[in-house]
Structure formats: C-alpha cells, structure tokens
Design a protein around this motif. Structure first.
Motif, mmCIF file in Angstrom:
data_model
loop_
_atom_site.group_PDB
_atom_site.id
_atom_site.type_symbol
_atom_site.label_atom_id
_atom_site.label_comp_id
_atom_site.label_asym_id
_atom_site.label_seq_id
_atom_site.Cartn_x
_atom_site.Cartn_y
_atom_site.Cartn_z
ATOM 1 N N LEU A 20 0.475 7.375 7.677
ATOM 2 C CA LEU A 20 1.645 7.708 6.867
ATOM 3 C C LEU A 20 1.354 8.941 6.019
ATOM 4 N N ASN A 21 2.385 9.700 5.705
ATOM 5 C CA ASN A 21 2.185 10.838 4.819
ATOM 6 C C ASN A 21 2.915 10.674 3.496
ATOM 7 N N GLN A 22 3.598 9.548 3.319
ATOM 8 C CA GLN A 22 4.249 9.258 2.052
ATOM 9 C C GLN A 22 4.442 7.757 1.927
ATOM 10 N N ILE A 23 4.298 7.263 0.704
ATOM 11 C CA ILE A 23 4.460 5.839 0.427
ATOM 12 C C ILE A 23 5.365 5.682 -0.786
ATOM 13 N N SER A 24 6.293 4.749 -0.719
ATOM 14 C CA SER A 24 7.127 4.394 -1.861
ATOM 15 C C SER A 24 6.967 2.906 -2.115
#
Length: 65
Positions: A20-24
């Motif tokens: 992944l390149n972004q996590i929320s």
C-alpha cells in the motif's frame, strides 16, 4: 480476512503483502454504551490500533500515514 488492529505481526504482514502507498484509519464508535462501560476496549481499538498501523506502515515504508 479479518485482522485485529492490535495484532502487530498481522498488520505488518498485511501491509508488506499488499504494498500500500497510503493508509487511512477512521475509528468510530459503533456502540457508544459499550465503550462507556469498557473504556479499555476503546483504547485498544482506536489508540493502540492506530499506533500499530502507523508502526507497521513505517516498517514497510508505506507513505502518508
């Protein structure tokens, strides 16, 4: 697949497997009364869970935590 947010190994494996390149992380209270009666469950789910995701993301060089 369900992974408990406090499972550091499971989170690290998930993040490294999927690249992944972004996590929320958007914590929410589904049952407010439960968390009023069990504040440590809230802390595990939201606070410890958030830190686990953050540490896991740093471990596998995920950006934008």
């Amino acid at each position: 697949m369900a992974i408990d947010l406090v499972d550091t190994t499971g989170i690290a494996n998930l993040l490294s497997e999927h690249k992944l390149n972004q996590i929320s992380h958007l914590p929410a209270l589904a049952r407010v009364r439960y968390y009023v009666d069990n504040p440590l469950a809230y802390a595990d789910s939201n606070l410890v869970g958030h830190l686990t995701i953050q540490r896991g993301g740093r471990h596998v060089n995920t950006i934008n935590l």
